[in-house]
Scaffold this motif. Structure first.
Motif, PDB file in Angstrom:
ATOM      1  N   HIS A   1      37.619  57.617  45.943  1.00  0.00           N
ATOM      2  CA  HIS A   1      38.429  56.738  45.100  1.00  0.00           C
ATOM      3  C   HIS A   1      39.758  56.393  45.789  1.00  0.00           C
ATOM      4  O   HIS A   1      40.287  55.290  45.585  1.00  0.00           O
ATOM      5  N   GLU A   2      40.285  57.312  46.571  1.00  0.00           N
ATOM      6  CA  GLU A   2      41.496  57.008  47.344  1.00  0.00           C
ATOM      7  C   GLU A   2      41.228  55.896  48.350  1.00  0.00           C
ATOM      8  O   GLU A   2      42.037  54.979  48.521  1.00  0.00           O
ATOM      9  N   ARG A   3      40.062  55.954  48.986  1.00  0.00           N
ATOM     10  CA  ARG A   3      39.660  54.900  49.917  1.00  0.00           C
ATOM     11  C   ARG A   3      39.467  53.567  49.196  1.00  0.00           C
ATOM     12  O   ARG A   3      39.854  52.503  49.699  1.00  0.00           O
ATOM     13  N   ILE A   4      38.881  53.612  48.015  1.00  0.00           N
ATOM     14  CA  ILE A   4      38.651  52.392  47.238  1.00  0.00           C
ATOM     15  C   ILE A   4      39.976  51.727  46.885  1.00  0.00           C
ATOM     16  O   ILE A   4      40.134  50.506  47.007  1.00  0.00           O
ATOM     17  N   ARG A   5      40.956  52.508  46.473  1.00  0.00           N
ATOM     18  CA  ARG A   5      42.248  51.924  46.088  1.00  0.00           C
ATOM     19  C   ARG A   5      42.980  51.344  47.297  1.00  0.00           C
ATOM     20  O   ARG A   5      43.644  50.317  47.187  1.00  0.00           O
ATOM     21  N   GLU A   6      42.875  51.992  48.454  1.00  0.00           N
ATOM     22  CA  GLU A   6      43.498  51.444  49.660  1.00  0.00           C
ATOM     23  C   GLU A   6      42.889  50.090  50.027  1.00  0.00           C
ATOM     24  O   GLU A   6      43.613  49.151  50.379  1.00  0.00           O
ATOM     25  N   CYS A   7      41.570  49.977  49.951  1.00  0.00           N
ATOM     26  CA  CYS A   7      40.910  48.703  50.246  1.00  0.00           C
ATOM     27  C   CYS A   7      41.280  47.637  49.216  1.00  0.00           C
ATOM     28  O   CYS A   7      41.442  46.463  49.565  1.00  0.00           O
ATOM     29  N   CYS A   8      41.410  48.030  47.955  1.00  0.00           N
ATOM     30  CA  CYS A   8      41.782  47.066  46.914  1.00  0.00           C
ATOM     31  C   CYS A   8      43.167  46.479  47.188  1.00  0.00           C
ATOM     32  O   CYS A   8      43.366  45.259  47.082  1.00  0.00           O
ATOM     33  N   ILE A   9      44.117  47.314  47.532  1.00  0.00           N
ATOM     34  CA  ILE A   9      45.482  46.836  47.782  1.00  0.00           C
ATOM     35  C   ILE A   9      45.516  45.924  49.003  1.00  0.00           C
ATOM     36  O   ILE A   9      46.148  44.863  48.995  1.00  0.00           O
ATOM     37  N   SER A  10      44.802  46.312  50.066  1.00  0.00           N
ATOM     38  CA  SER A  10      44.801  45.504  51.288  1.00  0.00           C
ATOM     39  C   SER A  10      44.142  44.150  51.057  1.00  0.00           C
ATOM     40  O   SER A  10      44.657  43.112  51.487  1.00  0.00           O
ATOM     41  N   ALA A  11      42.993  44.136  50.372  1.00  0.00           N
ATOM     42  CA  ALA A  11      42.292  42.874  50.125  1.00  0.00           C
ATOM     43  C   ALA A  11      43.073  41.984  49.171  1.00  0.00           C
ATOM     44  O   ALA A  11      43.157  40.764  49.365  1.00  0.00           O
ATOM     45  N   ALA A  12      43.659  42.570  48.139  1.00  0.00           N
ATOM     46  CA  ALA A  12      44.417  41.762  47.173  1.00  0.00           C
ATOM     47  C   ALA A  12      45.637  41.119  47.826  1.00  0.00           C
ATOM     48  O   ALA A  12      45.994  39.977  47.505  1.00  0.00           O
ATOM     49  N   THR A  13      46.278  41.826  48.745  1.00  0.00           N
ATOM     50  CA  THR A  13      47.436  41.255  49.430  1.00  0.00           C
ATOM     51  C   THR A  13      47.057  40.012  50.217  1.00  0.00           C
ATOM     52  O   THR A  13      47.767  39.001  50.199  1.00  0.00           O
ATOM     53  N   TYR A  14      45.909  40.053  50.887  1.00  0.00           N
ATOM     54  CA  TYR A  14      45.503  38.905  51.701  1.00  0.00           C
ATOM     55  C   TYR A  14      45.047  37.733  50.835  1.00  0.00           C
ATOM     56  O   TYR A  14      45.461  36.594  51.046  1.00  0.00           O
ATOM     57  N   PHE A  15      44.186  37.991  49.853  1.00  0.00           N
ATOM     58  CA  PHE A  15      43.635  36.897  49.062  1.00  0.00           C
ATOM     59  C   PHE A  15      44.673  36.287  48.118  1.00  0.00           C
ATOM     60  O   PHE A  15      44.514  35.158  47.692  1.00  0.00           O
ATOM     61  N   THR A  16      45.708  37.035  47.794  1.00  0.00           N
ATOM     62  CA  THR A  16      46.797  36.430  47.011  1.00  0.00           C
ATOM     63  C   THR A  16      47.491  35.339  47.805  1.00  0.00           C
ATOM     64  O   THR A  16      47.880  34.299  47.254  1.00  0.00           O
ATOM     65  N   GLN A  17      47.631  35.557  49.111  1.00  0.00           N
ATOM     66  CA  GLN A  17      48.229  34.528  49.966  1.00  0.00           C
ATOM     67  C   GLN A  17      47.344  33.291  50.027  1.00  0.00           C
ATOM     68  O   GLN A  17      47.840  32.150  50.003  1.00  0.00           O
ATOM     69  N   LEU A  18      46.028  33.470  50.084  1.00  0.00           N
ATOM     70  CA  LEU A  18      45.119  32.324  50.060  1.00  0.00           C
ATOM     71  C   LEU A  18      45.227  31.565  48.747  1.00  0.00           C
ATOM     72  O   LEU A  18      45.172  30.333  48.722  1.00  0.00           O
ATOM     73  N   LEU A  19      45.379  32.304  47.667  1.00  0.00           N
ATOM     74  CA  LEU A  19      45.486  31.659  46.362  1.00  0.00           C
ATOM     75  C   LEU A  19      46.759  30.826  46.265  1.00  0.00           C
ATOM     76  O   LEU A  19      46.765  29.751  45.654  1.00  0.00           O
ATOM     77  N   ARG A  20      47.843  31.299  46.860  1.00  0.00           N
ATOM     78  CA  ARG A  20      49.084  30.527  46.846  1.00  0.00           C
ATOM     79  C   ARG A  20      48.959  29.214  47.613  1.00  0.00           C
ATOM     80  O   ARG A  20      49.646  28.243  47.319  1.00  0.00           O
TER      81      ARG A  20
END
Length: 348
Positions: free
Chosen positions: A139-158
């Protein structure tokens, strides 16, 4: 048996389970606390609603990844989503609930008032702790991947890239991150409650699970408290009222020496004309010529000063062209509008 010398033996897929052996002991009073703690965790973790939401969200992320595999193959954020999907698949192979139920079945009846009885060996209990460690770190690994992916795709959304897909993906990532945080908190709480009970279980040298150089952590840190995750409304924040300014007084403090800056001359201003997207990208043909001209300039090493898209990264420039060509066949006006907005946001 756990391999010797490997500090992350809990991460092994084929971790051999020690034989389930029970021994007669004189004191089993502590076992009721172990039984109650495991039972509480199973009720929290295996709730029908929470388990269904987690499984459905994990399946949705897997389908989204498979559907856009070719479109986002070289995108860094998509590679993080692939790692997230791999961690979710690995979590499915770890059937923690089954191991806990089997171990709970070997404990003495909690309603039995006698102090003596049979208990499983310390090796079986340590195997349960190792399974909790695996569950927690996954679950620690899952949360790290979630934060990293969300940071990148938020920029695409902007930048108005793939708005429908990115919006759905971000919603799924946010939900899986919240559920993962809650499950990790439950597992850390159970581990911290069970670990002090290790010396109370009988040890059998023949069935030792941990080697001399392998130690389990004494405590796991919860990522966030359970109350904070499940609380529907945030705590009220008391704001200090701002003072109303009725007049402006000249500051008397020393602010240093004011240095005058020279304005650039008119000749320098006119040397580099301001980019006018309305004129350069007025039509679809203008946009196509702009893409061809900029692509040719970007391929030079180093790019000339006339290249307007030097600051745009390679994958963003390729994604903008791909989106423009895809939208061009359906709605040329919308394709031109999206491409123009992207260029304006990058060229200032």
């Amino acid at each position: 048996m756990a391999s010797s010398g490997n500090p992350c033996f809990w991460n092994e897929f084929e971790l051999k389970k020690p034989p389930l052996v029970t021994l007669q002991v004189e004191n089993t009073g502590f076992a009721k606390h172990v039984y109650v703690d495991i039972n509480r965790f199973l009720l929290q973790q295996c709730g029908e609603k929470e388990t269904k939401e987690f499984d459905e969200t994990a399946a949705l992320i897997g389908r989204l990844m498979a559907r856009r595999k070719n479109s986002f193959r070289n995108v860094p954020g998509f590679r993080t989503v692939c790692k997230l999907n791999a961690a979710l698949c690995r979590l499915l192979r770890l059937d923690l609930a089954r191991d806990l139920e089997q171990f709970r079945g070997t404990l003495p009846d909690v309603c039995d008032g006698d102090s003596d009885g049979v208990l499983p060996t310390r090796s079986s209990f340590q195997f349960i702790l190792v399974r909790l460690l695996s569950f927690y770190h996954l679950h620690e690994r899952i949360r790290e991947c979630c934060i990293s992916a969300a940071t990148y795709f938020t920029q695409l959304l902007r930048n108005n890239f793939f708005m429908d897909f990115v919006t759905l993906l971000l919603a799924a990532i946010a939900k899986i991150n919240k559920l993962s945080t809650l499950q990790a908190s439950h597992s850390a709480d159970l581990y911290n409650r069970l670990w002090p009970q290790v010396p109370n279980f009988p040890q059998v040298e023949k069935h030792r699970f941990l080697m001399d150089n392998q130690d389990l952590p004494a405590k796991l840190s919860s990522p966030v408290s359970t109350k904070e995750v499940t609380s529907p409304t945030p705590a009220p924040v008391l704001m200090k009222p701002k003072e109303v300014v009725t007049r402006v007084e000249r500051a008397k403090s020393d602010v240093g020496t004011v240095i005058a800056r020279k304005e650039p001359s008119n000749t320098l201003r006119s040397a580099k004309p301001k980019f006018n997207a309305a004129e350069v990208l007025a039509t679809v043909e203008d946009a196509q010529r702009f893409i061809a001209r900029e692509t040719k300039a970007r391929n030079q090493n180093p790019p000339p000063e006339s290249c307007l898209t030097m600051r745009i990264s390679k994958h963003e420039w390729l994604a903008a062209q791909t989106l423009f060509q895809r939208k061009l066949g359906k709605d040329p006006a919308k394709a031109l509008s999206i491409f123009r907005k992207f260029i304006i946001s990058k060229i200032k």
